[in-house]
Design a protein around this motif. Sequence first.
Motif, mmCIF file in Angstrom:
data_model
loop_
_atom_site.group_PDB
_atom_site.id
_atom_site.type_symbol
_atom_site.label_atom_id
_atom_site.label_comp_id
_atom_site.label_asym_id
_atom_site.label_seq_id
_atom_site.Cartn_x
_atom_site.Cartn_y
_atom_site.Cartn_z
ATOM 1 N N CYS A 375 0.842 -1.203 0.000
ATOM 2 C CA CYS A 375 0.000 0.000 0.000
ATOM 3 C C CYS A 375 0.873 1.248 0.000
ATOM 4 C CB CYS A 375 -0.932 -0.011 1.199
ATOM 5 S SG CYS A 375 -2.122 1.352 1.200
ATOM 6 N N GLY A 376 1.952 1.220 0.790
ATOM 7 C CA GLY A 376 2.865 2.360 0.810
ATOM 8 C C GLY A 376 3.411 2.655 -0.576
ATOM 9 N N ARG A 377 3.755 1.608 -1.289
ATOM 10 C CA ARG A 377 4.264 1.786 -2.655
ATOM 11 C C ARG A 377 3.195 2.362 -3.575
ATOM 12 N NH1 ARG A 377 7.455 -3.977 -3.034
ATOM 13 N NH2 ARG A 377 9.518 -3.222 -2.374
ATOM 14 N N LYS A 378 1.969 1.830 -3.472
ATOM 15 C CA LYS A 378 0.880 2.311 -4.327
ATOM 16 C C LYS A 378 0.647 3.804 -4.129
ATOM 17 C CE LYS A 378 -0.941 -1.531 -6.242
ATOM 18 N NZ LYS A 378 -1.217 -1.716 -7.675
ATOM 19 N N ILE A 379 0.638 4.233 -2.874
ATOM 20 C CA ILE A 379 0.355 5.635 -2.585
ATOM 21 C C ILE A 379 1.503 6.536 -3.034
ATOM 22 C CG2 ILE A 379 -0.021 7.310 -0.722
ATOM 23 C CD1 ILE A 379 -1.517 5.105 0.790
ATOM 24 N N THR A 380 2.724 6.125 -2.738
ATOM 25 C CA THR A 380 3.871 6.981 -3.044
ATOM 26 C C THR A 380 4.235 6.983 -4.524
ATOM 27 O OG1 THR A 380 5.401 5.166 -2.486
ATOM 28 C CG2 THR A 380 4.853 6.722 -0.741
ATOM 29 N N GLU A 381 3.823 5.964 -5.251
ATOM 30 C CA GLU A 381 4.124 5.922 -6.685
ATOM 31 C C GLU A 381 3.147 6.754 -7.506
ATOM 32 O OE1 GLU A 381 4.117 1.794 -7.604
ATOM 33 O OE2 GLU A 381 6.093 1.406 -6.721
ATOM 34 N N THR A 382 2.089 7.246 -6.868
ATOM 35 C CA THR A 382 1.103 8.081 -7.554
ATOM 36 C C THR A 382 1.165 9.491 -6.970
ATOM 37 O OG1 THR A 382 -0.638 7.499 -5.982
ATOM 38 C CG2 THR A 382 -0.348 6.055 -7.880
ATOM 39 N N LYS A 383 0.075 10.203 -7.104
ATOM 40 C CA LYS A 383 0.003 11.565 -6.567
ATOM 41 C C LYS A 383 -0.424 11.563 -5.106
ATOM 42 C CE LYS A 383 -4.675 11.877 -8.430
ATOM 43 N NZ LYS A 383 -5.621 12.625 -9.287
ATOM 44 N N GLY A 384 -0.384 10.388 -4.473
ATOM 45 C CA GLY A 384 -0.895 10.267 -3.115
ATOM 46 C C GLY A 384 -0.211 11.152 -2.097
ATOM 47 N N LEU A 385 1.129 11.219 -2.119
ATOM 48 C CA LEU A 385 1.846 12.031 -1.128
ATOM 49 C C LEU A 385 1.540 13.517 -1.289
ATOM 50 C CD1 LEU A 385 5.396 10.426 -0.749
ATOM 51 C CD2 LEU A 385 3.508 10.402 0.881
ATOM 52 N N LEU A 386 1.499 14.000 -2.524
ATOM 53 C CA LEU A 386 1.156 15.398 -2.760
ATOM 54 C C LEU A 386 -0.244 15.707 -2.253
ATOM 55 C CD1 LEU A 386 2.542 16.061 -6.363
ATOM 56 C CD2 LEU A 386 3.322 17.128 -4.242
ATOM 57 N N CYS A 387 -1.161 14.772 -2.484
ATOM 58 C CA CYS A 387 -2.534 14.934 -2.020
ATOM 59 C C CYS A 387 -2.583 15.008 -0.494
ATOM 60 C CB CYS A 387 -3.383 13.776 -2.537
ATOM 61 S SG CYS A 387 -5.071 13.760 -1.914
ATOM 62 N N LEU A 388 -1.889 14.090 0.169
ATOM 63 C CA LEU A 388 -1.872 14.079 1.633
ATOM 64 C C LEU A 388 -1.260 15.362 2.182
ATOM 65 C CD1 LEU A 388 -0.736 10.372 2.155
ATOM 66 C CD2 LEU A 388 -2.999 11.310 2.658
ATOM 67 N N ALA A 389 -0.192 15.821 1.565
ATOM 68 C CA ALA A 389 0.463 17.052 2.018
ATOM 69 C C ALA A 389 -0.471 18.248 1.890
ATOM 70 C CB ALA A 389 1.741 17.291 1.221
ATOM 71 N N LYS A 390 -1.178 18.311 0.775
ATOM 72 C CA LYS A 390 -2.082 19.435 0.543
ATOM 73 C C LYS A 390 -3.210 19.451 1.568
ATOM 74 C CE LYS A 390 -1.655 21.505 -2.828
ATOM 75 N NZ LYS A 390 -0.849 22.702 -3.171
ATOM 76 N N ILE A 391 -3.748 18.288 1.891
ATOM 77 C CA ILE A 391 -4.841 18.225 2.862
ATOM 78 C C ILE A 391 -4.344 18.573 4.260
ATOM 79 C CG2 ILE A 391 -6.437 16.649 4.020
ATOM 80 C CD1 ILE A 391 -6.852 15.279 1.341
ATOM 81 N N ILE A 392 -3.170 18.071 4.624
ATOM 82 C CA ILE A 392 -2.613 18.400 5.945
ATOM 83 C C ILE A 392 -2.414 19.907 6.064
ATOM 84 C CG2 ILE A 392 -0.574 18.149 7.425
ATOM 85 C CD1 ILE A 392 -0.272 15.308 6.239
ATOM 86 N N GLU A 393 -2.062 20.538 4.953
ATOM 87 C CA GLU A 393 -1.834 21.981 4.954
ATOM 88 C C GLU A 393 -3.136 22.758 5.087
ATOM 89 O OE1 GLU A 393 0.124 25.419 2.041
ATOM 90 O OE2 GLU A 393 -0.259 23.395 1.273
ATOM 91 N N ARG A 394 -4.178 22.317 4.378
ATOM 92 C CA ARG A 394 -5.390 23.139 4.256
ATOM 93 C C ARG A 394 -6.508 22.776 5.228
ATOM 94 N NH1 ARG A 394 -6.378 23.343 -2.305
ATOM 95 N NH2 ARG A 394 -4.510 24.546 -2.869
ATOM 96 N N GLU A 395 -6.613 21.531 5.576
ATOM 97 C CA GLU A 395 -7.793 21.073 6.306
ATOM 98 C C GLU A 395 -7.547 21.004 7.814
ATOM 99 O OE1 GLU A 395 -10.541 20.878 4.794
ATOM 100 O OE2 GLU A 395 -9.811 20.927 2.730
ATOM 101 N N LYS A 396 -8.643 20.828 8.536
ATOM 102 C CA LYS A 396 -8.593 20.658 9.989
ATOM 103 C C LYS A 396 -9.452 19.456 10.372
ATOM 104 C CE LYS A 396 -6.108 24.331 10.831
ATOM 105 N NZ LYS A 396 -4.738 24.216 11.384
ATOM 106 N N GLY A 397 -9.434 19.098 11.636
ATOM 107 C CA GLY A 397 -10.314 18.062 12.150
ATOM 108 C C GLY A 397 -9.939 16.665 11.699
#
Length: 604
Positions: A375-397
């Motif tokens: 699963c780690g490979r699947k997420i990191t080989e796609t746009k998953g990390l960028l997506c996670l970073a963006k949400i951590i930056e913008r979202e709350k809760g």
Amino acid sequence: MAMATEEEKSLKDELFHTIVLADRVIKWAQEAESFKSECADLAKQVQRLSQMLRSCVRLSTPTTSNQSIYERPIRRVAADVSKNLDRALTLVRKCKHSGLLRHVFSISTTADFRKVFSLLESSIGDMRWLLTILDSDETNLSLPPIASNDPILAWVWAFISVIHVGEIKARIDAANELASLARDNNRNKKMIVEEGGILPLLKLLKEGTSAEAQIAAAHALINLATDEETVRIIVSVFGVPIIVGVLGECSMKVLIVVATLVARIAELDSVAQEEFVRENVTRPLISLLSMDMVLDIPKHQPPKTSIHSIVQMNKQMIGNSAHKYNHRSGSNSDGSSHSGQHKKEREGETPEAKIKVQIACSEALWKLSKGSLACGRKITETKGLLCLAKIIEREKGDLQFNCLMTVMEITAVAESNSELRHGAFKTNSPAAKAVLDQLLRVIQEESDAMLRVPAIRSVGSLAKTFPAKERRIVSPLVALLGNKDVDVATEAAIALEKFVSPTNFNRVEHSKSIIECDGVPPLMRLLKVNDRAQLKGLVLLCHLALNSGDSKALEQARALKAIEGAARSVIPQYPELKDLFAEAVCRLTLYQAGAHPNIQSFAP
């Protein structure tokens, strides 16, 4: 799901055997030489049963190739009827005896007839109930005699039967009832599973006849999937591909429940977790998580980084995703699909509804990522990390928390897998930089320990990837050693220990950085807080001593005395630390005048 044994007959064979048995009872009753009146009454009861059994054969024969019949109650009732008919046959066969044996036999026969009459009447009641649920698409909540001691069993049979053959509204109601029963207690859950409730619920979920039906089925499966055994059954009947397929094609309100189901199943069983990853469930989850999001290049990226490569990556991901879902759902020859319709629906949804979907999808990614290299490979080989970073930056809760936990699980796997660590978190990776920036921001700016702890653990897991003299990473962790929240301070010590442990190539440089960032004084104070903080702080202190034993800061803080004093109480509980403590004392002794090691006193 109950698996058929080699000895188990087909349903038609079993019913045919029972019908033949009934005919034999009637024949022997008609030939009785004694108790003729009782035998005649018994023959009438059996005749009714025989007619009901024949009706059951007709109703249990599918009228279409794709229609399924719920066999469980039919087999149970037929077996019970057969047992009672056997008893009736034994009785009427004795009625052919005459003479002395007849007088001896008559003493107990009257009572025996009463018992057999009662048993056959119960069988008639069971068959009447069975025919009702077979011949109607409405739920029959009456109680058959076979379930008189356990009414829940009859309800479970009735609900599952309706899900098999009922009209859509009745199937929705039945699925909701099963969900309610499963929520009540574990016994009900076990009964629903044992009586074959999993497969029809998955079928209802897959059909997509209505969003309400899919939601009802998913809720029932969530309430049933509360242990590894049940989850393995879902896997064994190919439930995972069904769930993944639905996730890529369903409407927004269904997505929330189905993503929650993925999270529940993945959390309970590693086999199911890996099966989901093999089915590429991460693709629709990340796609949903990043809806309405432009995954641009992080602002801190140097100009030399190829923008073209990032744009091409996103275009390729979008193209592959569209191809995947069109292939799955494009059953129409003109290329139209449910997924296109649902995509339009998603675009028109409210922000609140989209947030709920993202929360459910982020939780599913979190549970899928735990301990899973695939699963780690699947997420990191796609746009998953960028997506996670963006949400951590913008979202709350909850959404922000779930994404932090996902990153924490991915980095935990990367800590023990150099290939994933160097591939996904290399220093020149835009996605890795974006994630790291957000982890450091959370560590420095957030006050909530629930957010800080996963961020701290994530940075600690990546300790081997950072170059020497990396003050930007070490300094925020050092600052937390004196945090008033003991858990946060302790987690900071654990993370820093990974920077200075023997497995870290840059341990000496990182140790100097910690000391230069004035990390020793707060670390010494941490030793006085509680047992866990003391233990983790002592381990960090020992590694600092081994890597920078000549440090004046360690001497001024009386690190040698602290280690010697703590060793006597810590080593008896953690004997594996004895050598570490001894080496740290020896190293500090070399650089501190007048110090004399007392290694033997460490022995428990």
